[in-house]
Write a protein that holds these residues in place. Structure first.
Motif, short mmCIF file in Angstrom:
data_model
loop_
_atom_site.label_atom_id
_atom_site.label_comp_id
_atom_site.label_asym_id
_atom_site.label_seq_id
_atom_site.Cartn_x
_atom_site.Cartn_y
_atom_site.Cartn_z
N LYS A 12 0.85 -0.97 0.03
CA LYS A 12 -0.09 -0.06 -0.01
C LYS A 12 0.83 1.34 0.01
CE LYS A 12 -3.89 2.18 2.57
NZ LYS A 12 -4.56 2.02 3.95
N ARG A 25 7.91 4.45 4.29
CA ARG A 25 7.26 4.43 2.86
C ARG A 25 7.96 5.70 2.05
NH1 ARG A 25 1.69 6.04 4.18
NH2 ARG A 25 2.44 8.17 4.30
N GLU A 30 -0.34 5.86 -0.98
CA GLU A 30 -1.04 4.58 -0.36
C GLU A 30 -1.60 3.58 -1.39
OE1 GLU A 30 -3.09 5.97 2.62
OE2 GLU A 30 -1.42 5.85 4.22
N TYR A 31 -1.29 4.01 -2.73
CA TYR A 31 -1.95 3.28 -4.00
C TYR A 31 -1.68 1.78 -3.82
CZ TYR A 31 -2.72 7.79 -5.86
OH TYR A 31 -2.99 8.94 -6.01
N SER A 48 -2.47 -0.38 -9.06
CA SER A 48 -3.71 -1.15 -9.74
C SER A 48 -5.06 -0.21 -9.20
CB SER A 48 -3.86 -2.70 -9.32
OG SER A 48 -3.76 -2.55 -7.88
N TRP A 49 -6.24 -0.70 -9.51
CA TRP A 49 -7.50 -0.05 -9.10
C TRP A 49 -7.47 1.24 -9.67
CZ3 TRP A 49 -10.99 -3.48 -7.76
CH2 TRP A 49 -10.33 -4.87 -7.05
N PHE A 221 3.31 -16.66 -9.72
CA PHE A 221 3.32 -15.26 -9.73
C PHE A 221 4.59 -14.57 -9.80
CE2 PHE A 221 -0.48 -16.65 -7.37
CZ PHE A 221 -1.42 -16.03 -8.12
N GLU A 235 0.90 -19.86 -5.69
CA GLU A 235 -0.37 -19.67 -4.96
C GLU A 235 -0.20 -20.29 -3.52
OE1 GLU A 235 -3.55 -21.16 -7.34
OE2 GLU A 235 -5.18 -20.96 -5.87
N LEU A 255 -0.61 -17.02 -0.57
CA LEU A 255 -0.42 -16.66 -2.02
C LEU A 255 0.64 -15.57 -2.21
CD1 LEU A 255 -3.21 -15.53 -4.45
CD2 LEU A 255 -0.94 -14.42 -4.77
N ALA A 257 2.88 -13.60 -4.02
CA ALA A 257 2.78 -12.84 -5.44
C ALA A 257 4.19 -12.47 -5.83
CB ALA A 257 2.04 -11.50 -5.03
N THR A 274 -0.02 -12.13 -0.67
CA THR A 274 -1.58 -11.36 -1.06
C THR A 274 -2.49 -12.00 -0.82
OG1 THR A 274 -0.01 -9.78 -2.52
CG2 THR A 274 -2.59 -9.78 -2.74
N PRO A 275 -3.13 -12.11 0.42
CA PRO A 275 -2.76 -11.40 1.50
C PRO A 275 -1.70 -12.30 2.17
CG PRO A 275 -4.84 -12.44 2.05
CD PRO A 275 -4.55 -12.68 0.68
N ASN A 296 -0.94 -6.69 1.92
CA ASN A 296 -0.48 -7.29 0.83
C ASN A 296 0.64 -6.74 0.09
OD1 ASN A 296 -3.30 -8.41 0.33
ND2 ASN A 296 -4.23 -6.54 0.81
N ARG A 298 2.91 -7.19 -3.54
CA ARG A 298 2.83 -7.58 -4.80
C ARG A 298 3.95 -7.42 -5.52
NH1 ARG A 298 -3.27 -7.17 -7.74
NH2 ARG A 298 -1.73 -7.75 -9.42
N THR B 57 -2.94 10.65 4.59
CA THR B 57 -2.15 9.47 4.49
C THR B 57 -1.54 8.98 5.74
OG1 THR B 57 -0.48 10.38 3.55
CG2 THR B 57 -2.08 9.40 2.08
N VAL B 101 -2.99 13.48 -1.79
CA VAL B 101 -2.93 12.16 -2.29
C VAL B 101 -4.26 11.76 -2.89
CG1 VAL B 101 -2.50 9.69 -2.28
CG2 VAL B 101 -0.79 11.38 -1.11
N GLU B 103 -7.32 10.03 -5.28
CA GLU B 103 -7.63 8.82 -6.24
C GLU B 103 -8.46 8.95 -7.23
OE1 GLU B 103 -7.21 5.27 -4.63
OE2 GLU B 103 -6.51 5.55 -2.53
N GLY B 105 -10.25 6.39 -8.60
CA GLY B 105 -11.45 5.36 -8.62
C GLY B 105 -10.94 4.58 -9.91
N ASN B 106 -12.42 3.65 -9.85
CA ASN B 106 -12.31 2.66 -11.09
C ASN B 106 -13.42 2.59 -11.88
OD1 ASN B 106 -13.60 1.37 -9.19
ND2 ASN B 106 -12.46 -0.70 -9.44
N VAL B 364 -9.25 -6.24 -11.28
CA VAL B 364 -7.70 -6.52 -11.46
C VAL B 364 -7.18 -7.70 -10.39
CG1 VAL B 364 -7.21 -4.78 -12.85
CG2 VAL B 364 -6.89 -4.69 -10.51
N TYR B 366 -6.15 -10.81 -8.12
CA TYR B 366 -5.92 -12.31 -8.72
C TYR B 366 -7.18 -12.94 -8.70
CZ TYR B 366 -0.75 -10.98 -7.88
OH TYR B 366 0.37 -10.53 -7.82
N GLN B 369 -7.83 -15.31 -5.44
CA GLN B 369 -8.62 -14.57 -4.19
C GLN B 369 -9.30 -13.51 -4.47
OE1 GLN B 369 -7.05 -11.55 -3.98
NE2 GLN B 369 -4.97 -11.79 -2.90
#
Lengths: 306, 599
Positions: A12, A25, A30-31, A48-49, A221, A235, A255, A257, A274-275, A296, A298, B57, B101, B103, B105-106, B364, B366, B369
């Motif tokens: 994160k 960090r 914190e993405y 991601s996300w 992975f 996995e 898992l 990663a 993850t996790p 998590n 990755r 954060t 910071v 975001e 979103g998606n 996205v 895995y 899980q």
């Protein structure tokens, strides 16, 4: 300041630190980090996300210098990640360094893309996978061919593809119909980790042969070197192999990663779950210790060597 | 109604809404628009802004943190209230937009809110060389403008992506309303005003007494058995009126910015919305769902068909899903609605698809899980009694007030059954396989379950979540059809077209559907009470009176007074002597901006 002997963790946010030490960090973001590149003057992080692609400049350690000089405005600009994505690059799953600027090829659920800076200083991206099938666009791993920098192996939900001429033309390979989660070049050969077919090896990236799996099976992975051994994030935890097709699972079941070996102390590995967080071993996988603070993980990059 | 009269009516309702919200203390960034409109003390405004942007954060070097639900209202405040916003509040917002910071979103609504807020901040501080993301204000302005204009073009050509959502349509409309009033670029303002007309047309064409009839891309939060679901009721009231003011439905924080805005839609849409004098068909085409892996084919456009009758509305969808793996979680493919109390005026059914591939197809994480990951936050997405969400095994066809819904579920599916929701307060009649009821509000309904069914109930207490409070989240009869080859045939009729409910029952029960070809030949046929012959092949032709339905020929919109062909970016809406002509000026030789978000 990011010391060269520090590990980098994509969790994160991006963290740096040492085994047994503290983890810090980098910047405030914190993405959820999916992928990392470490270069002498910068880090690049895929998120991601929907959070895209980011660059952290480390070449001049400008934040520290600006702090010392009392240049608060300069500190503000330096002490932050700079956006590399645009409105077409969304959920970055994989990145690889390439020549030029911004010097990265990015993989997302919509395929691979390369960028160029526009006159505002932002990066505009061109996608190269639009003509592929649905599963072939979804990119999980990218590996630049060690002998041809404009040829890229791309691990997708539909198999390994080769993007030649910097993505202008595509070739399918014999490893298709399964999701590819890991790509690596080790011992002079290409290696691939799949969702449901174990680990594969190729001389040229086009024709692939199965080289087995652990008895536990499951997705693979990450594939990386630890001395002469190959270690895999699977996995069901970390697996160790000698490249002959014999794999042994070791350590906590999660898992896994990401897993990386220290470049010098090759019995020291960090594994990201993850996790399940961050784990390390200093004896080649016999005993493992949990590193508190992560949930998590990755992406892991090892310390640099001189 | 002329535009001026309509504008006055909207303004009166807006004033009602604003005064109601301003009467409540506190609130957040959205609500503070009401306080600014009614003269709240500066110190209180500052405190609301400070509290709303107080997230940081973690750890050393923490910065202000927020996402689309912060970024948009910040942009809206600085654009709408440049002379009223206290300087201290403005500085807090500036810090957030320059040092936060943030975001993106998606989902499509996330991105729209994010880019609108970012654009308005870049226009407020145009000389900034380093905003929150390390880029200049000019770079942020350019990126946001490209995406917003691209999204508008895509909507005008292919149909709205996050379409007809009772919850999320608000999060499309409201940022666009702010842009229509305040964007600096005249071309952008023009395009925004045009797309707002499409958004309002979407609302109007399927407006039914405070409900949004028919299929929806996302009707989440388990509200699809409610007569009025989502925040859309507040915008429906603001722009269409039609109901007595009821704050529970007509005041929502997300809809305060448009209540304090200058933007007013074209008046004819309000007239279209409330005209129920004649039954009519509404057809729409919407953009394909975002399905990006674990499937073999591309998703196809969504085709919607909604029959708006004076006493009921029945809508259904051809979803264009590319098969197993694809099952958008919030999607509502069809329902029947009429006037009535909450939970007492809806009929719907679905297959509660629960494959391990389901979330992977558009998220996205895995695949190994992601099911647990998503299910941890939203456990109801895995419940067997679920009544919403798409299934790749569902097919349907509709003609006016009759719909056929069929399922061919693999025998080894985790949910080898179908759920059907029926209201409790109807005195149901069962005769010759038909279940029939009098809605009590001018419509009779008959439904024929395909397959054996078990009559049980579904109840779930409401939660005090922030979107709505309801004592009964779900409360009704649940008919479970434990058959992988199940389905439903439903016909609704205007009571005035029948001699009596008894006569309706007798006439409907006299004619059974033809199930001789089901499931062996994939064929089901039924004769409607109006005398039409409906014939449906599960993965084949859907026919009415021997003529195949050509879904590919659906325009962008089809309804009385509407001319909107696909792919042109041009459309017109007319009523009496009023007309709205839209021309988005889309260059067909240029590629549209790709949809890179879910929704």
């Amino acid at each position: 300041m990011i010391p060269r002997d520090h590990w980098l963790i994509g969790s994160k946010g991006v963290y740096h630190g040492t085994i047994g030490g503290s983890w810090t960090r980098i910047g405030a973001q914190e993405y959820g980090i999916s992928s990392l590149i470490r270069e002498p003057d910068r880090l690049v992080a895929g998120a991601s996300w929907g959070s895209g692609l980011w660059e952290w400049s480390i070449g001049t350690d400008q934040a520290d210098q600006a702090d010392q000089a009392g240049q608060s405005d300069q500190t503000d600009q330096a002490d932050r990640w700079k956006q590399l994505h645009d409105e077409t690059v969304t959920e970055v799953m994989a990145i690889a360094p390439i020549a030029g600027t911004p010097g990265v090829v990015a993989g997302s659920p919509y395929g691979i893309a390369t960028g160029r800076h526009d006159d505002t200083g932002a990066v505009r991206w061109t996608h190269h996978s639009d003509g592929l099938r649905v599963n072939e666009r979804f990119t999980n791993a990218i590996l630049v061919h060690p002998g041809n920098a404009s040829s890229w192996l791309v691990g997708t939900e539909g198999g390994v593809l080769i993007a030649d001429d910097s993505g202008a033309t595509w070739r399918r390979t014999s490893l298709s119909g399964t999701a590819i989660r890991a790509l690596a070049f080790m011992h002079g050969q290409f290696w691939a980790g799949t969702d449901d077919r174990g680990i594969w090896r190729s001389e040229d990236g086009a024709r692939w042969d199965s080289v087995g799996h652990t008895p536990d099976g499951g997705a693979v992975f990450e594939l990386t070197l630890a001395g002469d051994d190959i270690i895999a994030g699977t996995e069901h935890g970390v697996a160790v192999g000698d490249g002959s097709g014999h794999w042994v699972r070791t350590g906590p079941r999660h898992l896994c990663a990401a897993v990386r070996s220290h470049p010098v102390s090759t019995s020291t590995w960090l594994a990201g779950a993850t996790p399940g967080g961050l784990w390390y071993t200093e004896d080649g996988g016999n005993a493992w210790q949990h590193v508190p603070g992560f949930v998590n993980v990755r992406a892991i990059l090892p310390p640099e060597t001189d | 109604m002329d535009q001026e009269t309509y504008n006055q009516q909207v303004s009166a309702r807006a004033d009602q809404v604003v005064r109601h919200q301003a009467g409540k203390s506190g609130g957040g960034l959205w609500d503070v628009n009401a306080h600014l409109a009614t003269g709240m003390d500066d110190a209180e405004v500052v405190e609301i802004v400070r509290q709303s942007l107080s997230d940081q954060t973690d750890g050393w070097g923490g910065r202000p943190a927020g996402g689309p639900f912060h970024v948009y209202p910040c942009g809206a405040l600085i654009a709408r209230w440049p002379d009223r916003l206290p300087e201290e509040a403005l500085e807090i917002i500036r810090d957030f937009m320059m040092d936060g910071v943030l975001e993106r979103g998606n989902t499509e609504n996330h991105w729209l809110m994010f880019y609108v807020g970012n654009l308005l901040a870049a226009e407020r501080w145009p000389d900034e060389q380093c905003m929150w993301n390390g880029l200049s204000a000019e770079a942020n302005r350019a990126e946001a403008t490209r995406w917003i204009l691209g999204m508008i073009d895509r909507t005008a050509v292919n149909g709205h992506h996050e379409y007809d959502s009772p919850q999320y349509h608000v999060e499309h409309m409201v940022p666009m309303v702010t842009l229509a009033d305040h964007a600096a670029d005249p071309h952008l303002r023009h395009q925004v005003e045009q797309v707002l007309s499409l958004y309002v047309a979407d609302m109007a064409l399927e407006y039914y007494y405070g409900a949004w009839a028919g299929g929806h891309c996302r009707e989440g939060y388990r509200e699809n058995t409610w007569r009025k679901s989502g925040a859309i009721s507040a915008l429906q009231y603001l722009y269409f009126g039609d109901e007595e003011f009821e704050p529970k439905h007509h005041v929502h924080g997300f809809c305060i910015p448009p209540a304090t805005a200058a933007y007013r839609p074209p008046a004819l849409f309000a007239e279209m919305a409330v005209d129920r004098s004649r039954p009519h068909v509404v057809k729409k085409t919407k953009a394909p769902r975002t399905i990006y892996r674990r499937v073999e084919h591309e998703a196809q456009p969504v085709r919607k068909y909604t029959y708006m009758s004076p006493s009921y509305a029945l809508g259904s969808s051809q979803l264009g899903l590319p098969g197993p793996g694809s099952g958008p979680i919030d999607l509502i493919s069809w329902d029947l609605t009429w006037r009535g109390e909450n939970q007492q005026a809806k009929i719907c059914c679905n297959h509660p698809y629960r494959s391990p591939e389901r979330f992977s197809a558009f998220l996205v994480g895995y695949p190994q899980q992601i099911r647990r990951q998503i299910g941890s936050d939203k456990p109801y997405l895995q419940w067997p009694d679920r009544l919403f969400g798409a299934s790749p095994y569902e097919r349907m066809m509709q003609h006016e007030g009759t719909v056929i819904v069929l399922y061919k579920i693999p025998a080894d599916d985790e949910a080898p059954f179908i759920n059907m929701f029926l209201p409790r307060t109807i005195a149901w009649v069962e005769r010759d396989g038909w279940i029939m009821g009098d809605t009590g509000n001018g419509a009779y309904v008959a439904l024929y379950p395909v397959g054996p069914y078990e009559w049980t109930e579904i109840r779930e207490e409401g939660s005090m979540r922030h979107l709505a409070a309801n004592p009964d989240q779900i409360d009704g009869w649940l008919l479970r059809i434990p058959d992988v080859h199940g389905g439903l045939i439903l016909e609704a009729r205007e009571a005035v077209d029948e001699d009596s409910f008894e006569a309706f029952c007798t006439r409907r029960a006299d004619s059974r559907p033809d199930l001789s070809g089901w499931p062996g030949s994939d064929r089901v046929a039924v004769e409607t009470m109006a005398g039409n012959q409906l014939e449906m092949y599960y993965d084949g032709v859907h026919g009415v009176d021997g003529t195949a339905i050509d879904y590919d020929a659906y325009p962008l919109y089809e309804a009385p007074g509407v001319d909107a062909p696909m792919g042109t970016g041009r459309m017109s809406f007319s009523r009496g002597d009023q007309e709205v002509r839209l021309d988005f000026g889309v260059d067909p030789s240029k590629p549209l901006i790709p949809i890179r978000v879910i929704g």
